[in-house]
Design an enzyme around this catalytic site. Structure first.
Site, PDB file in Angstrom:
ATOM      1  N   ASP A  67      79.383  39.574  20.111  1.00 49.06           N
ATOM      2  CA  ASP A  67      78.110  38.927  20.450  1.00 49.06           C
ATOM      3  C   ASP A  67      77.115  38.963  19.295  1.00 49.06           C
ATOM      4  OD1 ASP A  67      77.834  41.681  20.628  1.00 49.06           O
ATOM      5  OD2 ASP A  67      77.467  41.705  22.766  1.00 49.06           O
ATOM      6  N   ASP A 136      74.600  49.015  32.842  1.00 49.13           N
ATOM      7  CA  ASP A 136      74.766  48.169  34.032  1.00 49.13           C
ATOM      8  C   ASP A 136      76.195  47.616  34.138  1.00 49.13           C
ATOM      9  OD1 ASP A 136      74.838  46.323  32.001  1.00 49.13           O
ATOM     10  OD2 ASP A 136      73.100  45.167  32.659  1.00 49.13           O
ATOM     11  N   HIS A 138      77.904  46.088  31.766  1.00 53.66           N
ATOM     12  CA  HIS A 138      78.225  44.867  31.016  1.00 53.66           C
ATOM     13  C   HIS A 138      79.218  45.149  29.887  1.00 53.66           C
ATOM     14  CE1 HIS A 138      74.495  45.536  28.217  1.00 53.66           C
ATOM     15  NE2 HIS A 138      75.568  46.005  27.621  1.00 53.66           N
ATOM     16  N   GLU A 143      76.107  40.116  31.375  1.00 50.62           N
ATOM     17  CA  GLU A 143      75.258  40.857  32.300  1.00 50.62           C
ATOM     18  C   GLU A 143      75.733  40.630  33.741  1.00 50.62           C
ATOM     19  OE1 GLU A 143      73.557  42.947  30.907  1.00 50.62           O
ATOM     20  OE2 GLU A 143      71.872  42.226  29.716  1.00 50.62           O
TER      21      GLU A 143
HETATM   22  P1  PGA Z   1      75.874  51.441  23.281  1.00 47.59           P
HETATM   23  O1  PGA Z   1      75.908  49.985  23.917  1.00 47.59           O
HETATM   24  O2  PGA Z   1      77.194  51.672  22.625  1.00 47.59           O
HETATM   25  O3  PGA Z   1      74.747  51.400  22.283  1.00 47.59           O
HETATM   26  O4  PGA Z   1      75.618  52.401  24.392  1.00 47.59           O
HETATM   27  C1  PGA Z   1      77.019  49.572  24.650  1.00 47.59           C
HETATM   28  C2  PGA Z   1      76.769  48.197  25.251  1.00 47.59           C
HETATM   29  O5  PGA Z   1      75.627  47.909  25.656  1.00 47.59           O
HETATM   30  O6  PGA Z   1      77.718  47.411  25.339  1.00 47.59           O
END
Ligand code: PGA
Length: 271
Positions: A67, A136, A138, A143
């Site tokens: 992304d 959450d 994702h 999302e």
């Molecule tokens: P993080 O993010 O590794 O910074 O916890 C993971 C994500 O949001 O996919």
């Protein structure tokens, strides 16, 4: 889904490094899907170190990142492209022409996203997709309520995600509200999936992904549909799993490690 519980983040990194190294050795022209975020940073450090020591070779690898924020140029210090340069690309022998990235400033969003999907297809698909997971649930920036069949497209981030990402920006107004992301369907098309999770903040998301119902409210739960999905997490991220005893039992009783098939073949049949 294979669930591997390790004592701490260092052990998670060692497992992930060995896994990626084995894949790179088996297929030097591996097509590798990569995440950003704080979770994979240790793995990227290990891969950079491994490359310096000659243990891993990226010279024939192609990478696709999951992304990118809409509105940020590649050289913006908070863009995901910049993150990848600083954490991995500048430290390994990956040819710049083999780096595939979504643009935060596309001329036309739909055409750009279709082109990204086409580039993945033209290289024969993603062999190994590495993933983090949001609080959450994702994956990528898919999302809650994202279609479980979605392909690469634009997505509006939730307020929780914006809040989680706020720490990287001067103030909340600067955090982008939109992103381009591979879809859940794009991720599910990869041959192998490796999810990394560390820390207590991920415990609910990991439990929902592994043991919860298949639901667009936790897009990571779609990985239950994948035949070769593997999650490696530390004890803190595994804290809310109900069936953790079974996952540990499975690891302790891996018949491949115990040479069960070899022993059976060498045994003389009874008369
Ligand atoms: P993080 O993010 O590794 O910074 O916890 C993971 C994500 O949001 O996919």
């Amino acid at each position: 889904m294979i669930v591997i519980i390790k004592p701490d983040p260092d052990a998670v990194t060692r497992y992930a490094y060995d896994f990626v190294r084995a894949k790179l050795t088996a297929k030097p022209n591996l097509v590798l899907g990569l995440p950003t975020g704080s979770t994979p940073q240790r793995l990227y450090k290990a891969l950079a170190e491994g490359c310096r020591k000659g243990e891993v070779d990226f010279s024939r690898v192609h990478t696709f990142n999951l992304d990118e924020y809409i509105g940020l140029a590649p050289d913006h210090p908070q863009s995901y492209f910049h993150f990848m340069r600083v954490n991995l690309f500048d430290h390994v022998n990956l040819p710049p022409t083999n780096i595939h990235f979504l643009s935060g400033l596309p001329d036309d969003v739909e055409t750009h996203c279709e082109d990204y999907e086409r580039q993945i297809r033209d290289l024969g698909g993603i062999d190994l997709q590495i993933l983090g997971i949001g609080r959450d649930g994702h994956i990528g920036f898919n999302e809650p309520t994202s279609s479980l069949c979605s392909r690469t497209r634009d997505k509006t981030l939730t307020r929780d995600t914006i809040e989680d990402n706020r720490r990287f920006f001067e103030n909340e107004d600067e955090v982008p509200r939109w992103a381009l992301t591979m879809g859940v369907g794009t991720i599910l098309a990869a041959r192998d999936l490796l999810v990394l999770a560390t820390g207590r903040a991920k415990a609910e998301a990991i439990a929902a992904m592994v043991e919860g119902p298949l639901t667009a409210m936790c897009t990571a739960s779609a990985l239950q549909m994948h035949p070769r999905a593997r999650v490696v997490c530390d004890e803190a991220a595994a804290a809310k799993l109900d069936h953790d005893e079974y996952y540990r039992w499975m690891q302790e009783n891996d018949f491949r490690m115990r040479g069960v098939l070899e022993a059976g073949r060498s045994r003389k049949p009874k008369k």
